[in-house]
Design a protein around this motif. Structure first.
Motif, PDB file in Angstrom:
ATOM      1  N   SER A  83      49.455  40.589  24.127  1.00 20.19           N
ATOM      2  CA  SER A  83      48.732  39.322  24.200  1.00 20.19           C
ATOM      3  C   SER A  83      48.152  39.117  25.592  1.00 20.19           C
ATOM      4  CB  SER A  83      49.666  38.163  23.847  1.00 20.19           C
ATOM      5  OG  SER A  83      50.139  38.269  22.514  1.00 20.19           O
ATOM      6  N   GLY A  84      48.944  39.477  26.612  1.00 18.54           N
ATOM      7  CA  GLY A  84      48.455  39.365  27.981  1.00 18.54           C
ATOM      8  C   GLY A  84      47.277  40.277  28.252  1.00 18.54           C
ATOM      9  N   GLU A  85      47.303  41.482  27.682  1.00 23.10           N
ATOM     10  CA  GLU A  85      46.194  42.418  27.872  1.00 23.10           C
ATOM     11  C   GLU A  85      44.922  41.897  27.219  1.00 23.10           C
ATOM     12  OE1 GLU A  85      47.695  46.033  26.287  1.00 23.10           O
ATOM     13  OE2 GLU A  85      49.219  46.273  27.851  1.00 23.10           O
ATOM     14  N   ALA A  86      45.047  41.298  26.034  1.00 24.89           N
ATOM     15  CA  ALA A  86      43.879  40.728  25.360  1.00 24.89           C
ATOM     16  C   ALA A  86      43.307  39.575  26.180  1.00 24.89           C
ATOM     17  CB  ALA A  86      44.266  40.257  23.959  1.00 24.89           C
ATOM     18  N   ASP A  87      44.189  38.775  26.761  1.00 24.26           N
ATOM     19  CA  ASP A  87      43.749  37.660  27.593  1.00 24.26           C
ATOM     20  C   ASP A  87      42.996  38.171  28.812  1.00 24.26           C
ATOM     21  OD1 ASP A  87      43.794  34.789  28.101  1.00 24.26           O
ATOM     22  OD2 ASP A  87      45.116  35.250  29.779  1.00 24.26           O
ATOM     23  N   LEU A  88      43.505  39.211  29.430  1.00 22.63           N
ATOM     24  CA  LEU A  88      42.853  39.783  30.608  1.00 22.63           C
ATOM     25  C   LEU A  88      41.460  40.296  30.262  1.00 22.63           C
ATOM     26  CD1 LEU A  88      42.821  40.768  33.533  1.00 22.63           C
ATOM     27  CD2 LEU A  88      44.016  42.834  32.759  1.00 22.63           C
ATOM     28  N   ARG A  89      41.327  40.988  29.141  1.00 23.28           N
ATOM     29  CA  ARG A  89      40.016  41.506  28.734  1.00 23.28           C
ATOM     30  C   ARG A  89      39.029  40.358  28.510  1.00 23.28           C
ATOM     31  NH1 ARG A  89      43.332  45.037  25.664  1.00 23.28           N
ATOM     32  NH2 ARG A  89      43.035  43.752  23.792  1.00 23.28           N
ATOM     33  N   ALA A  90      39.517  39.265  27.912  1.00 25.49           N
ATOM     34  CA  ALA A  90      38.647  38.106  27.667  1.00 25.49           C
ATOM     35  C   ALA A  90      38.163  37.513  28.982  1.00 25.49           C
ATOM     36  CB  ALA A  90      39.404  37.063  26.849  1.00 25.49           C
ATOM     37  N   ILE A  91      39.068  37.372  29.950  1.00 24.19           N
ATOM     38  CA  ILE A  91      38.696  36.790  31.246  1.00 24.19           C
ATOM     39  C   ILE A  91      37.704  37.691  31.968  1.00 24.19           C
ATOM     40  CG2 ILE A  91      39.587  36.198  33.540  1.00 24.19           C
ATOM     41  CD1 ILE A  91      42.203  35.358  32.003  1.00 24.19           C
ATOM     42  N   GLU A  92      37.930  38.986  31.900  1.00 20.42           N
ATOM     43  CA  GLU A  92      37.010  39.929  32.549  1.00 20.42           C
ATOM     44  C   GLU A  92      35.616  39.852  31.921  1.00 20.42           C
ATOM     45  OE1 GLU A  92      40.158  43.356  34.061  1.00 20.42           O
ATOM     46  OE2 GLU A  92      39.213  43.546  32.082  1.00 20.42           O
ATOM     47  N   ALA A  93      35.559  39.713  30.591  1.00 20.88           N
ATOM     48  CA  ALA A  93      34.256  39.617  29.915  1.00 20.88           C
ATOM     49  C   ALA A  93      33.524  38.347  30.325  1.00 20.88           C
ATOM     50  CB  ALA A  93      34.453  39.654  28.401  1.00 20.88           C
ATOM     51  N   ILE A  94      34.224  37.229  30.347  1.00 19.11           N
ATOM     52  CA  ILE A  94      33.617  35.966  30.781  1.00 19.11           C
ATOM     53  C   ILE A  94      33.196  36.060  32.243  1.00 19.11           C
ATOM     54  CG2 ILE A  94      34.091  33.527  31.227  1.00 19.11           C
ATOM     55  CD1 ILE A  94      35.975  33.630  28.745  1.00 19.11           C
ATOM     56  N   GLY A  95      34.040  36.679  33.058  1.00 15.43           N
ATOM     57  CA  GLY A  95      33.745  36.820  34.476  1.00 15.43           C
ATOM     58  C   GLY A  95      32.498  37.628  34.751  1.00 15.43           C
ATOM     59  N   GLU A  96      32.231  38.627  33.912  1.00 16.40           N
ATOM     60  CA  GLU A  96      31.017  39.438  34.074  1.00 16.40           C
ATOM     61  C   GLU A  96      29.766  38.558  34.018  1.00 16.40           C
ATOM     62  OE1 GLU A  96      30.995  42.365  31.030  1.00 16.40           O
ATOM     63  OE2 GLU A  96      32.910  43.255  31.635  1.00 16.40           O
ATOM     64  N   VAL A  97      29.792  37.573  33.124  1.00 19.59           N
ATOM     65  CA  VAL A  97      28.643  36.692  32.943  1.00 19.59           C
ATOM     66  C   VAL A  97      28.545  35.663  34.069  1.00 19.59           C
ATOM     67  CG1 VAL A  97      27.634  34.950  31.418  1.00 19.59           C
ATOM     68  CG2 VAL A  97      28.697  36.994  30.445  1.00 19.59           C
ATOM     69  N   LEU A  98      29.675  35.155  34.515  1.00 19.49           N
ATOM     70  CA  LEU A  98      29.679  34.092  35.520  1.00 19.49           C
ATOM     71  C   LEU A  98      29.545  34.621  36.946  1.00 19.49           C
ATOM     72  CD1 LEU A  98      32.465  31.684  34.183  1.00 19.49           C
ATOM     73  CD2 LEU A  98      30.023  31.733  33.662  1.00 19.49           C
ATOM     74  N   ASP A  99      29.680  35.899  37.127  1.00 16.49           N
ATOM     75  CA  ASP A  99      29.639  36.523  38.454  1.00 16.49           C
ATOM     76  C   ASP A  99      28.415  36.038  39.246  1.00 16.49           C
ATOM     77  OD1 ASP A  99      29.968  38.204  40.626  1.00 16.49           O
ATOM     78  OD2 ASP A  99      30.488  39.935  39.395  1.00 16.49           O
ATOM     79  N   GLY A 100      28.672  35.418  40.414  1.00 14.96           N
ATOM     80  CA  GLY A 100      27.596  35.010  41.310  1.00 14.96           C
ATOM     81  C   GLY A 100      26.864  33.745  40.925  1.00 14.96           C
TER      82      GLY A 100
END
Length: 298
Positions: A83-100
């Protein structure tokens, strides 16, 4: 602000959705089923179909909005690391879009401070904390603050309570009802921090609106309620005896809940209150239990 909310129909997420709408914001709510989509629409929010494993849907939701409140989590207690790994992947995906972009991102976490003492927002994630499956997500969120994202971590205590609660407290009530006794482990001297869901929802809104990048926030109403008092209140509510279970028998009595019955997790939200001007206003945990709604049966 137009906010993408994951977990928009959950116990806490639905309160966050309502809080944002009532404050004049727009909400794009993630929905993974027809039932969830109907709930999002009924609340007055816009539906965005997808789930935590559909990373493209998360990216599209983040792209279409001015900020993100990430509350969704796969609560599979048989495999919390996954569950933690799935959460991390979700945050990384959202972060890619919000970067900068400078847009706000508020990510839900647990109290990852060291058990047995009063934790504060200044405490980094501790490897011995019960919520260690969320460590990587917290670190990844705070790292986004260095990449031009107004990212913050909002830590929730073991009990987020209120009418409609589906968390640990109703699970312990169900166990007491089934066994005919309300149990605590040892003398019940371990503590649970707690917060009312409506107070937590208000903190999510304030974090989206004004929290600076890179901060940890604590949603704390009760700094630490002795588990003994929780067990006693459950006993009164169900009119069953209160008993002590030896630590070595906690799993036999509670099953997988035994590990949570022994958690000693106290925490302060003083820095959060000072930073955002947030104050708990709703009933504390024990008065909420004593109000009676936890003990109603269909």
């Amino acid at each position: 602000m137009r906010v993408f909310v994951t977990g928009a129909t959950g116990f806490i997420g639905s309160a966050v959705t309502r809080e944002l709408l009532d404050a004049g914001h727009e909400v794009l709510g993630l929905a993974r089923s027809d039932r969830s989509a109907e709930a999002v629409k009924a609340a007055g929010a816009e539906v965005h179909r997808g789930d935590l494993n559909d990373l493209d849907s998360l990216r599209r939701g983040a792209e279409a909005t001015d900020g993100v409140a990430h509350l969704a989590f796969i609560h599979d207690f048989t495999n919390l690391p996954a569950s933690g790994e799935a959460d991390l992947r979700a945050i990384e995906a959202i972060g890619e879009v919000l970067d900068g972009t400078g847009k706000p991102l508020v990510v839900t976490s647990g109290l990852l401070t060291a058990p047995g003492r009063l934790g504060t927002e200044e405490d980094p994630a501790d490897p011995d904390s019960p919520g260690k499956h969320r460590h990587a997500s917290e670190f990844a969120t705070l790292a986004l603050a260095e990449r031009g994202v107004r990212a913050s971590v909002l830590r929730l205590p073991p009990s987020v309570h209120g009418e409609g609660d589906i968390g640990f407290v109703p699970m312990f009530i169900d166990a007491a009802r089934a066994k005919g006794v309300s149990a605590m482990v040892g003398d019940g001297g371990n503590h649970w921090a707690a917060v009312h869901r409506l107070d937590a929802a208000r903190l999510y809104r304030l974090a989206l609106e004004t929290a600076p990048a890179g901060v940890r926030l604590h949603a704390i109403g009760d700094e630490g309620v002795p588990f003994r008092e929780i067990a006693e209140t459950i006993g009164r509510g169900l009119e069953v005896p209160v008993v002590s279970v030896p630590p070595e028998q906690a799993t036999d009595h509670f099953g997988w809940l035994g590990r949570f019955a022994t958690v000693d997790m106290r925490a302060s939200g003083a820095l959060t209150e000072k930073l955002l001007g947030w104050r708990p206003e709703q009933p504390a945990l024990l008065p909420d239990l004593e109000a009676g709604h936890y003990f109603r049966t269909a």
